[in-house]
Design a protein around this motif. Structure first.
Motif, PDB file in Angstrom:
ATOM      1  N   LYS A   5       0.843  -1.210   0.000  1.00  0.00           N
ATOM      2  CA  LYS A   5       0.000   0.000   0.000  1.00  0.00           C
ATOM      3  C   LYS A   5       0.873   1.253   0.000  1.00  0.00           C
ATOM      4  O   LYS A   5       0.596   2.217  -0.715  1.00  0.00           O
ATOM      5  N   ARG A   6       1.929   1.237   0.811  1.00  0.00           N
ATOM      6  CA  ARG A   6       2.842   2.376   0.887  1.00  0.00           C
ATOM      7  C   ARG A   6       3.515   2.601  -0.466  1.00  0.00           C
ATOM      8  O   ARG A   6       3.669   3.741  -0.916  1.00  0.00           O
ATOM      9  N   ALA A   7       3.903   1.529  -1.128  1.00  0.00           N
ATOM     10  CA  ALA A   7       4.551   1.638  -2.439  1.00  0.00           C
ATOM     11  C   ALA A   7       3.633   2.322  -3.444  1.00  0.00           C
ATOM     12  O   ALA A   7       4.070   3.173  -4.222  1.00  0.00           O
ATOM     13  N   ASN A   8       2.359   1.964  -3.423  1.00  0.00           N
ATOM     14  CA  ASN A   8       1.403   2.581  -4.350  1.00  0.00           C
ATOM     15  C   ASN A   8       1.232   4.069  -4.073  1.00  0.00           C
ATOM     16  O   ASN A   8       0.979   4.844  -4.996  1.00  0.00           O
ATOM     17  N   LEU A   9       1.379   4.479  -2.830  1.00  0.00           N
ATOM     18  CA  LEU A   9       1.292   5.903  -2.485  1.00  0.00           C
ATOM     19  C   LEU A   9       2.577   6.645  -2.848  1.00  0.00           C
ATOM     20  O   LEU A   9       2.538   7.769  -3.350  1.00  0.00           O
ATOM     21  N   LEU A  10       3.713   6.017  -2.607  1.00  0.00           N
ATOM     22  CA  LEU A  10       4.994   6.684  -2.836  1.00  0.00           C
ATOM     23  C   LEU A  10       5.399   6.758  -4.299  1.00  0.00           C
ATOM     24  O   LEU A  10       6.098   7.689  -4.704  1.00  0.00           O
ATOM     25  N   CYS A  11       4.981   5.800  -5.112  1.00  0.00           N
ATOM     26  CA  CYS A  11       5.455   5.755  -6.501  1.00  0.00           C
ATOM     27  C   CYS A  11       5.055   6.992  -7.301  1.00  0.00           C
ATOM     28  O   CYS A  11       5.724   7.342  -8.261  1.00  0.00           O
ATOM     29  N   VAL A  12       3.992   7.675  -6.905  1.00  0.00           N
ATOM     30  CA  VAL A  12       3.533   8.856  -7.638  1.00  0.00           C
ATOM     31  C   VAL A  12       4.170  10.137  -7.119  1.00  0.00           C
ATOM     32  O   VAL A  12       3.970  11.202  -7.691  1.00  0.00           O
ATOM     33  N   LYS A  13       4.920  10.039  -6.046  1.00  0.00           N
ATOM     34  CA  LYS A  13       5.583  11.218  -5.474  1.00  0.00           C
ATOM     35  C   LYS A  13       6.905  11.471  -6.187  1.00  0.00           C
ATOM     36  O   LYS A  13       7.283  10.765  -7.108  1.00  0.00           O
ATOM     37  N   SER A  14       7.620  12.473  -5.726  1.00  0.00           N
ATOM     38  CA  SER A  14       8.890  12.831  -6.343  1.00  0.00           C
ATOM     39  C   SER A  14       9.894  11.678  -6.225  1.00  0.00           C
ATOM     40  O   SER A  14       9.750  10.801  -5.367  1.00  0.00           O
ATOM     41  N   PRO A  15      10.913  11.674  -7.091  1.00  0.00           N
ATOM     42  CA  PRO A  15      11.854  10.547  -7.141  1.00  0.00           C
ATOM     43  C   PRO A  15      12.499  10.182  -5.801  1.00  0.00           C
ATOM     44  O   PRO A  15      12.751   9.014  -5.542  1.00  0.00           O
ATOM     45  N   GLU A  16      12.752  11.164  -4.948  1.00  0.00           N
ATOM     46  CA  GLU A  16      13.387  10.814  -3.670  1.00  0.00           C
ATOM     47  C   GLU A  16      12.454  10.033  -2.755  1.00  0.00           C
ATOM     48  O   GLU A  16      12.908   9.275  -1.900  1.00  0.00           O
ATOM     49  N   HIS A  17      11.145  10.172  -2.945  1.00  0.00           N
ATOM     50  CA  HIS A  17      10.189   9.382  -2.174  1.00  0.00           C
ATOM     51  C   HIS A  17       9.944   8.009  -2.813  1.00  0.00           C
ATOM     52  O   HIS A  17       9.567   7.069  -2.131  1.00  0.00           O
ATOM     53  N   ALA A  18      10.177   7.924  -4.102  1.00  0.00           N
ATOM     54  CA  ALA A  18       9.904   6.682  -4.840  1.00  0.00           C
ATOM     55  C   ALA A  18      11.189   5.947  -5.210  1.00  0.00           C
ATOM     56  O   ALA A  18      11.209   5.172  -6.159  1.00  0.00           O
ATOM     57  N   LYS A  19      12.235   6.159  -4.444  1.00  0.00           N
ATOM     58  CA  LYS A  19      13.527   5.554  -4.804  1.00  0.00           C
ATOM     59  C   LYS A  19      13.513   4.029  -4.800  1.00  0.00           C
ATOM     60  O   LYS A  19      14.342   3.398  -5.440  1.00  0.00           O
ATOM     61  N   PHE A  20      12.556   3.427  -4.123  1.00  0.00           N
ATOM     62  CA  PHE A  20      12.454   1.956  -4.153  1.00  0.00           C
ATOM     63  C   PHE A  20      12.255   1.442  -5.576  1.00  0.00           C
ATOM     64  O   PHE A  20      12.623   0.304  -5.892  1.00  0.00           O
ATOM     65  N   LEU A  21      11.705   2.282  -6.456  1.00  0.00           N
ATOM     66  CA  LEU A  21      11.475   1.868  -7.844  1.00  0.00           C
ATOM     67  C   LEU A  21      12.780   1.577  -8.587  1.00  0.00           C
ATOM     68  O   LEU A  21      12.786   0.835  -9.567  1.00  0.00           O
ATOM     69  N   ARG A  22      13.878   2.136  -8.102  1.00  0.00           N
ATOM     70  CA  ARG A  22      15.182   1.882  -8.730  1.00  0.00           C
ATOM     71  C   ARG A  22      15.630   0.434  -8.551  1.00  0.00           C
ATOM     72  O   ARG A  22      16.513  -0.033  -9.271  1.00  0.00           O
ATOM     73  N   LEU A  23      15.048  -0.259  -7.572  1.00  0.00           N
ATOM     74  CA  LEU A  23      15.436  -1.646  -7.291  1.00  0.00           C
ATOM     75  C   LEU A  23      14.582  -2.679  -8.023  1.00  0.00           C
ATOM     76  O   LEU A  23      14.869  -3.872  -7.940  1.00  0.00           O
ATOM     77  N   VAL A  24      13.548  -2.234  -8.715  1.00  0.00           N
ATOM     78  CA  VAL A  24      12.676  -3.172  -9.437  1.00  0.00           C
ATOM     79  C   VAL A  24      13.056  -3.116 -10.918  1.00  0.00           C
ATOM     80  O   VAL A  24      12.809  -2.118 -11.597  1.00  0.00           O
ATOM     81  N   ASP A  25      13.673  -4.190 -11.380  1.00  0.00           N
ATOM     82  CA  ASP A  25      14.200  -4.244 -12.746  1.00  0.00           C
ATOM     83  C   ASP A  25      13.248  -4.944 -13.694  1.00  0.00           C
ATOM     84  O   ASP A  25      12.590  -5.917 -13.331  1.00  0.00           O
ATOM     85  N   ILE A  26      13.217  -4.446 -14.910  1.00  0.00           N
ATOM     86  CA  ILE A  26      12.437  -5.044 -16.000  1.00  0.00           C
ATOM     87  C   ILE A  26      13.425  -5.399 -17.102  1.00  0.00           C
ATOM     88  O   ILE A  26      14.271  -4.578 -17.472  1.00  0.00           O
ATOM     89  N   LYS A  27      13.315  -6.599 -17.607  1.00  0.00           N
ATOM     90  CA  LYS A  27      14.145  -7.038 -18.730  1.00  0.00           C
ATOM     91  C   LYS A  27      13.223  -7.241 -19.924  1.00  0.00           C
ATOM     92  O   LYS A  27      12.203  -7.925 -19.814  1.00  0.00           O
ATOM     93  N   PHE A  28      13.550  -6.604 -21.041  1.00  0.00           N
ATOM     94  CA  PHE A  28      12.729  -6.798 -22.233  1.00  0.00           C
ATOM     95  C   PHE A  28      13.550  -6.707 -23.498  1.00  0.00           C
ATOM     96  O   PHE A  28      14.657  -6.185 -23.504  1.00  0.00           O
ATOM     97  N   THR A  29      13.000  -7.281 -24.554  1.00  0.00           N
ATOM     98  CA  THR A  29      13.578  -7.204 -25.884  1.00  0.00           C
ATOM     99  C   THR A  29      12.716  -6.255 -26.696  1.00  0.00           C
ATOM    100  O   THR A  29      11.490  -6.320 -26.626  1.00  0.00           O
TER     101      THR A  29
END
Length: 192
Positions: free
Chosen positions: A42-66
């Protein structure tokens, strides 16, 4: 353009790291995390829309695609070098292996441009032109495949900056990624 998401990694690890401020070091982490996981989501869903310093956890979620895209698109994509790694099929190794056909180019590449390049390719194979001349004659609509590792923070940045871009391939890339990622909720607010 074609995007094929292969995998995602780091979601739970990122949420755990985001929640560390609430962890009592004397507690059992496994037990504590099982009780905290739902709150963290729930906290992640609230923080992801905030400024980058609040959503820094998103830097740890990697996506691999072609992704298969035009050379022109890859020139624009080169803007994003932080939080993004890519490996490509080498034009140097692939270009002279077989005579190019229309399917090797975007649907927006005029047939005449492809035919003109086929003529250049034939001249190269006949020894009239060298490889540099062949490569320098390649139309920008030539499709190249790259394997990409990116994180959600960088992807948010791309979407925010390119969602309304006049080069329509950006919108195509974004819509294909949105349809395939495991956590579109981390990106959806940017498209509203």
């Amino acid at each position: 353009m074609k995007v094929d998401v292969k995998s995602e990694h780091g979601y739970e690890f990122a949420l755990l790291g985001m929640s560390r401020s609430y962890f009592d070091e004397a507690a059992n982490e496994t037990v504590w995390w099982e009780m905290q996981k739902e709150k963290a989501q729930k906290r992640a869903n609230l923080l992801c829309v905030k400024s980058p310093e609040h959503a820094k956890f998103l830097r740890l979620v990697d996506i691999k695609f072609t992704m298969k895209a035009t050379r022109a698109f890859w020139q624009e994509y080169a803007t994003y070098k932080i939080g993004n790694v890519e490996l490509s099929a080498s034009t140097m190794h692939k270009l002279d292996k077989r005579r190019p056909v229309q399917d090797d180019f975007s649907v927006n590449t005029p047939v005449q441009a492809v035919e003109m390049f086929q003529g250049v390719w034939d001249m190269y194979k006949a020894g009239v032109l060298d490889f540099m001349q062949l490569k320098d004659s390649l139309p920008e609509g030539y499709l190249q495949t790259r394997d990409i590792s990116i994180n959600y923070a960088t992807l948010r940045n791309i979407i925010a900056q390119r969602k309304d871009h006049r080069y329509l391939y950006w919108r195509d890339m974004i819509s294909q990624i949105m349809a395939q990622v495991e956590h579109p909720e981390f990106l959806a607010d940017l498209l509203q």
